[in-house]
Design an enzyme around this catalytic site. Structure first.
Site, PDB file in Angstrom:
ATOM      1  N   TYR A 130     -12.574  14.308 -19.856  1.00  0.00           N
ATOM      2  CA  TYR A 130     -12.443  13.090 -19.528  1.00  0.00           C
ATOM      3  C   TYR A 130     -14.350  12.755 -18.180  1.00  0.00           C
ATOM      4  O   TYR A 130     -13.885  13.181 -17.394  1.00  0.00           O
ATOM      5  CB  TYR A 130     -11.859  12.301 -18.846  1.00  0.00           C
ATOM      6  CG  TYR A 130     -12.132  10.595 -18.417  1.00  0.00           C
ATOM      7  CD1 TYR A 130     -12.731   9.967 -19.727  1.00  0.00           C
ATOM      8  CD2 TYR A 130     -11.793  10.143 -17.022  1.00  0.00           C
ATOM      9  CE1 TYR A 130     -13.007   8.848 -19.233  1.00  0.00           C
ATOM     10  CE2 TYR A 130     -12.206   9.197 -16.774  1.00  0.00           C
ATOM     11  CZ  TYR A 130     -12.784   8.577 -18.020  1.00  0.00           C
ATOM     12  OH  TYR A 130     -13.163   6.486 -17.576  1.00  0.00           O
ATOM     13  N   ASP A 172      -3.246  16.151 -17.719  1.00  0.00           N
ATOM     14  CA  ASP A 172      -3.738  14.359 -18.213  1.00  0.00           C
ATOM     15  C   ASP A 172      -3.338  14.361 -19.422  1.00  0.00           C
ATOM     16  O   ASP A 172      -3.476  14.829 -20.287  1.00  0.00           O
ATOM     17  CB  ASP A 172      -5.424  14.153 -18.547  1.00  0.00           C
ATOM     18  CG  ASP A 172      -5.548  12.595 -18.645  1.00  0.00           C
ATOM     19  OD1 ASP A 172      -4.796  12.358 -18.885  1.00  0.00           O
ATOM     20  OD2 ASP A 172      -6.448  12.541 -17.916  1.00  0.00           O
ATOM     21  N   LYS A 188      -4.066   2.927 -20.684  1.00  0.00           N
ATOM     22  CA  LYS A 188      -4.092   2.824 -21.936  1.00  0.00           C
ATOM     23  C   LYS A 188      -2.496   2.988 -22.913  1.00  0.00           C
ATOM     24  O   LYS A 188      -2.208   1.617 -22.874  1.00  0.00           O
ATOM     25  CB  LYS A 188      -5.091   4.309 -22.726  1.00  0.00           C
ATOM     26  CG  LYS A 188      -6.311   4.991 -21.390  1.00  0.00           C
ATOM     27  CD  LYS A 188      -7.529   4.158 -21.697  1.00  0.00           C
ATOM     28  CE  LYS A 188      -8.648   4.378 -21.014  1.00  0.00           C
ATOM     29  NZ  LYS A 188      -8.328   4.670 -19.341  1.00  0.00           N
ATOM     30  N   ARG A 244       0.667  -1.300   0.180  1.00  0.00           N
ATOM     31  CA  ARG A 244      -0.369  -0.010  -0.051  1.00  0.00           C
ATOM     32  C   ARG A 244       1.215   1.222  -0.346  1.00  0.00           C
ATOM     33  O   ARG A 244       0.607   2.095  -0.289  1.00  0.00           O
ATOM     34  CB  ARG A 244      -0.702   0.005   1.445  1.00  0.00           C
ATOM     35  CG  ARG A 244      -2.170   1.298   1.377  1.00  0.00           C
ATOM     36  CD  ARG A 244      -2.853   1.304   1.836  1.00  0.00           C
ATOM     37  NE  ARG A 244      -2.578   0.879   3.704  1.00  0.00           N
ATOM     38  CZ  ARG A 244      -1.908   1.751   4.712  1.00  0.00           C
ATOM     39  NH1 ARG A 244      -1.732   3.028   4.070  1.00  0.00           N
ATOM     40  NH2 ARG A 244      -0.984   0.792   5.500  1.00  0.00           N
TER      41      ARG A 244
HETATM   42  N1  PLP Z   1      -7.793  10.148 -18.073  1.00  0.00           N
HETATM   43  C1  PLP Z   1      -8.556   9.756 -19.670  1.00  0.00           C
HETATM   44  C2  PLP Z   1      -7.930  10.619 -20.843  1.00  0.00           C
HETATM   45  C3  PLP Z   1      -9.290   8.839 -19.431  1.00  0.00           C
HETATM   46  O1  PLP Z   1      -9.668   8.819 -21.376  1.00  0.00           O
HETATM   47  C4  PLP Z   1      -9.696   7.719 -18.978  1.00  0.00           C
HETATM   48  C5  PLP Z   1     -10.637   6.807 -18.675  1.00  0.00           C
HETATM   49  O2  PLP Z   1     -10.902   6.552 -20.255  1.00  0.00           O
HETATM   50  C6  PLP Z   1      -9.002   7.955 -17.597  1.00  0.00           C
HETATM   51  C7  PLP Z   1      -8.520   9.353 -17.744  1.00  0.00           C
HETATM   52  C8  PLP Z   1      -9.653   7.202 -16.355  1.00  0.00           C
HETATM   53  O3  PLP Z   1      -9.000   6.421 -16.488  1.00  0.00           O
HETATM   54  P1  PLP Z   1      -8.244   4.558 -15.747  1.00  0.00           P
HETATM   55  O4  PLP Z   1      -9.924   4.210 -16.252  1.00  0.00           O
HETATM   56  O5  PLP Z   1      -7.299   4.164 -15.933  1.00  0.00           O
HETATM   57  O6  PLP Z   1      -9.021   5.116 -14.056  1.00  0.00           O
END
Ligand code: PLP
Length: 389
Positions: A108, A180, A205, A54
């Site tokens: 997102y 992001d 991703k 953790r």
């Molecule tokens: N940021 C973006 C641009 C995303 O497309 C996503 C998920 O689709 C996330 C964050 C969240 O990621 P996770 O699904 O790994 O929690």
């Protein structure tokens, strides 16, 4: 390899950065340390660093931290249980009750919900600002504004904000700049080089690239990453060692995967833009994209994500999806296989049609995450699926 070995190319860092030298037990590939806890090095001095899953400090975590930091030329990095865990841990570190943040339009969906529902309940307010107007940002700035949050490429219209201006504005006004960087990956864009304090990823991703785990990553200033790590320890959103192992393995091929995806997506975008059944293509690599010049200046590649509108509305888009043979109709993105969705029915289904239209998401918009398949096979498949309309 030391973190300071930044003279190496990204492809070399992907393979070697952070790897224990000499290899542990001679193992060329770091094994999974499937142990929740680790013995103190000296039984009489328990104040030595405690290793515990953790706390994100097993050997599987540490190799990833060093490698990820090297990739984005950041001072430090941290892996998390998901992309949302990374985003939540960062925002809960940088912001507290009474604080405000500036956020870009069209975040997102998960981040949008976190910001406008969960953080709002904690007394943290968000001001939605436009992508490229510092005068607007200045007007919206308040004494309690602490952070500016953007995405490198927005979903699903692939807009690119004035990222360097965001970093400069944040620096000028003492805001923590957060980006992001999931859609670009460090192959195409490295935010720290452009002045951002923190870069976040859904490592689910491109970083992992094989659609078989969820994971997140935070890279950036060491003082901030250290504070995020402490918050993450309390939130309990550590990445499991086996997922660390898979992310570690996936990362080594990031360069070859993403460059193939850049090539494939550009070829597909150009094919679609010339097709009579397609009315619009959103891809920052196309000269027709409203942010093409900015993307060309900032990015080393335009990425594997694109979206397009098919003439004939929802029925035509649904018929097209059902005729595709290669791309799988499924959420998520960034894997070796092409994935396709209709955002109005999936990621943006919770919004009103008017709100969707305002952000350029029509009912027939199709989003494609281009995998590493041969571009000519993908194009042939898209062609047959469009021809059957
Ligand atoms: N940021 C973006 C641009 C995303 O497309 C996503 C998920 O689709 C996330 C964050 C969240 O990621 P996770 O699904 O790994 O929690």
């Amino acid at each position: 390899m030391q973190l300071t070995d930044y003279l190496y190319d990204l492809d070399t860092l992907l393979v070697h950065a952070g790897e224990p030298r000499p290899p542990m037990g001679g193992a060329v590939i770091l094994p999974v340390f499937q142990s929740a806890t680790f013995a103190y090095p000296d039984p009489c001095t328990t104040d030595a660093a405690l290793r515990y899953i953790r706390l994100n400090n097993t050997p599987n975590h540490e190799v990833l931290h060093a490698k990820l930091a090297a990739l984005e030329k950041a001072e430090a990095a941290l892996v998390t249980a998901s992309g949302m865990a990374a985003i939540a841990a960062v925002l809960l570190t940088v912001l507290g009750t009474g604080d405000r943040m500036m956020v870009q339009e069209g975040l997102y969906g998960g981040t949008h919900g976190l910001v406008h529902q969960d953080l709002k309940r904690l007394g943290i307010e968000a001001d939605v600002v436009c992508n490229d107007d510092p005068a607007d940002w200045r007007r919206r700035l308040q004494p309690t504004t602490r952070a500016f949050y953007v995405e490198t490429i927005t979903n699903p219209t692939m807009r690119v904000a004035d990222l360097e201006a965001v970093a400069a504005f944040s620096r000028e006004h003492g805001l923590v700049s957060i980006i992001d960087n999931t859609f670009a990956s460090p192959v195409n864009f490295r935010p720290v080089e452009h002045g951002f304090d923190l870069s976040l990823h859904s490592a689910t991703k491109y970083l992992n690239g094989h659609s078989d785990i969820v994971a997140g990553a935070v890279m950036g200033r060491a003082d901030l990453v250290d504070r995020v790590r402490q918050r993450l320890d309390h939130l309990g959103a550590a990445l499991d060692p086996h997922a660390c192992f898979l992310l570690h393995r996936g990362l080594k091929t990031l360069g070859v995967r993403v460059r193939q995806q850049n090539r494939g997506a550009e070829a597909v975008a150009r094919f679609l833009a010339a097709h009579p059944a397609v009315t619009r293509v959103n891809y920052p690599g196309l000269e027709s994209h409203p942010d093409h010049h900015r993307a060309r200046r900032l990015f080393e590649g335009y990425g594997g994500m694109l979206s397009f509108e098919i003439d004939g509305g929802v029925a035509a888009a649904e018929a097209f999806l059902s005729r595709l043979r290669l791309p799988v109709v499924a959420p998520s993105l960034g894997g070796v296989e092409s994935l396709v969705t209709r955002p109005a029915a999936t990621s943006h289904a919770g919004m009103s049609p008017a709100a969707r239209r305002a952000m350029g998401v029509s009912e027939s918009l199709v989003r494609l995450s281009v995998g590493i398949e041969a571009p000519r096979d993908l194009i042939a498949d898209l062609d047959q699926a469009l021809a059957g309309r």
